[in-house]
Design an enzyme around this catalytic site. Structure first.
Site, short mmCIF file in Angstrom:
data_model
loop_
_atom_site.label_atom_id
_atom_site.label_comp_id
_atom_site.label_asym_id
_atom_site.label_seq_id
_atom_site.Cartn_x
_atom_site.Cartn_y
_atom_site.Cartn_z
N ASN A 1 -4.82 -3.22 6.47
CA ASN A 1 -4.92 -2.18 6.08
C ASN A 1 -5.24 -1.90 4.07
OD1 ASN A 1 -4.51 0.23 4.54
ND2 ASN A 1 -2.30 -0.96 4.86
N PHE B 1 -6.94 6.25 1.35
CA PHE B 1 -6.49 7.37 1.35
C PHE B 1 -7.31 7.84 1.49
CE2 PHE B 1 -3.82 7.41 -2.77
CZ PHE B 1 -2.79 6.27 -2.39
N SER C 1 -0.27 1.69 -3.77
CA SER C 1 -1.18 1.79 -3.32
C SER C 1 -1.99 0.69 -3.70
CB SER C 1 -1.98 2.55 -2.57
OG SER C 1 -3.20 2.33 -1.14
N ASN D 1 -5.10 -0.17 -2.56
CA ASN D 1 -6.52 0.09 -1.51
C ASN D 1 -7.04 0.93 -2.70
OD1 ASN D 1 -6.15 -1.37 0.45
ND2 ASN D 1 -4.64 -0.41 1.27
N THR D 2 -6.71 1.80 -3.68
CA THR D 2 -7.07 2.44 -4.73
C THR D 2 -7.14 2.23 -6.65
OG1 THR D 2 -6.34 4.86 -3.46
CG2 THR D 2 -7.35 5.10 -5.61
N LYS E 1 7.14 5.98 -4.86
CA LYS E 1 7.16 4.95 -4.06
C LYS E 1 6.66 3.60 -5.25
CE LYS E 1 5.59 4.26 0.40
NZ LYS E 1 4.93 4.29 1.95
N ASN F 1 5.68 -0.21 -0.39
CA ASN F 1 4.55 -0.10 -0.33
C ASN F 1 4.08 -1.54 0.63
OD1 ASN F 1 2.04 0.54 0.70
ND2 ASN F 1 2.30 2.24 -1.63
#
Length: 343
Positions: free
Chosen positions: A114, A118, A179, A181-182, A217, A246
């Site tokens: 993925n 967020f 994460s 993805n940011t 995390k 994560n």
């Protein structure tokens, strides 16, 4: 059973249809069927209470962040057997996330990739929902992250704002700095940035008159040196625990038939992540001498995976990809498979 008859056809076609559409429809359906799903709760319940983070959990298997970002199905998750629920990741500002497609199923690898970014309705919307609908009957964790529009230099205030508005509802906060993805988010795992963030969040919690546990995390892609530094900062700033891990940027363990799909950008979860997640849990446990409780997450697709997490030093475990691919029966199998093990 109700879930198998109504929900399963939507959720478990991930390998054949748009995974994000299936996910969204399922969470929405569970939200609408909350009370009806609760009626079958005894079929899924496992009683194996443990005390971790100063609170009582009915058992050790929880729902990981990402499945129900906006808290739309809070009544359903305990009914499906989860002993605690983590919602989010939510951000100060509502945001749509990254462009679609951004969620990919890799069924041959027992994995999901993925790059959601967020996507969520914002911390205020979650607070309003919790104020209206109430909390679930199990411990509730809330994962908070940085808004994409917020410059990295202003990240601390972003997290503080979300913590303030959600403070009345969280049994613990998960601080998501890992994460992939940011853009720039993982830089907050660095010693100086993380120390500033944790100091401000602890101070904010104290100002609000409570001591809600803060958990950090971590990414599975950190080197041992970087992870050791992060843990030192966490211990210095009174962090209550670690969530490991994560999703990963690595692609080790992907089935060759899905190698082309695995070149998509984003974080990988599921079976390919299992060995590294266990390795990180063991490192955290050994490095801290067991002083930081660990929630183990990443690649738990059966009781054996959960047992390995506990043997490595985890106190609790969370499911996401395994649940998404294999259904609520996994919750029951895992919770019963680890029942009675020392905490």
């Amino acid at each position: 059973m109700l879930f198998d008859r109504i929900v399963r056809p939507s959720l478990y076609r991930l390998a054949y249809h748009d995974p994000e559409v299936a996910h969204e429809r399922t969470v929405a359906l569970l939200g609408r069927l909350g009370s009806a799903v609760a009626a079958v709760a005894p079929l899924y319940r496992t009683d194996d209470p443990v005390t971790v983070l100063g609170m009582r959990f009915p058992h050790r298997v929880g729902l990981a962040a990402g499945m129900d970002k906006n808290g739309r199905a809070l009544a359903a998750w305990p009914a499906l057997g989860f002993g605690f629920v983590e919602v989010g990741t939510v951000t100060r500002h509502p945001q749509p996330g990254n462009p679609k497609p951004r969620l990919f199923s890799l069924p041959a690898s027992d994995a999901v990739l993925n790059r959601m970014g967020f996507n969520n309705d914002g911390a205020a919307a979650l607070a309003e929902r919790l104020a209206t609908d109430g909390k679930p009957p199990v411990p509730l964790g809330i994962s908070i992250g940085k808004s994409k529009v917020t410059p990295l230099a202003e990240a601390v205030e972003d997290y503080r704002w979300s913590l303030r508005i959600l403070h009345p509802y969280a049994d613990y906060f998960a601080i998501n700095v890992s994460s992939p993805n940011t853009p720039g988010l993982r830089a907050l795992q660095d010693r100086t940035a993380l120390a500033e963030l944790l100091a401000e969040l602890r101070a904010t919690g104290a100002e609000l008159g409570g001591d809600t546990p803060l958990l950090v995390k971590v990414a599975p892609d950190l080197t041992d040196h970087a992870l050791a530094e992060l843990l030192e900062v966490c211990l210095d700033h009174g962090v209550a625990g670690i969530i490991a891990t994560n999703t990963t940027l690595a692609r080790t363990g992907v089935d060759p038939a899905e190698a082309a799909l695995a070149t998509e950008a984003g974080g990988l979860s599921g079976r390919p992540l299992t060995p590294r997640s266990v390795e990180v849990v063991r490192f955290v446990h050994e490095q801290t001498g067991g002083r930081l409780p660990i929630i183990g997450v990443g690649g738990i697709l059966g009781p054996d995976d959960a047992r390995r997490m506990l043997d490595a030093g985890a106190s609790l475990v969370q499911l996401y990809t395994g649940f998404a691919l294999h259904g609520p029966g996994l919750v029951r199998r895992v919770s019963r498979g680890i029942a009675g093990r020392p905490c």
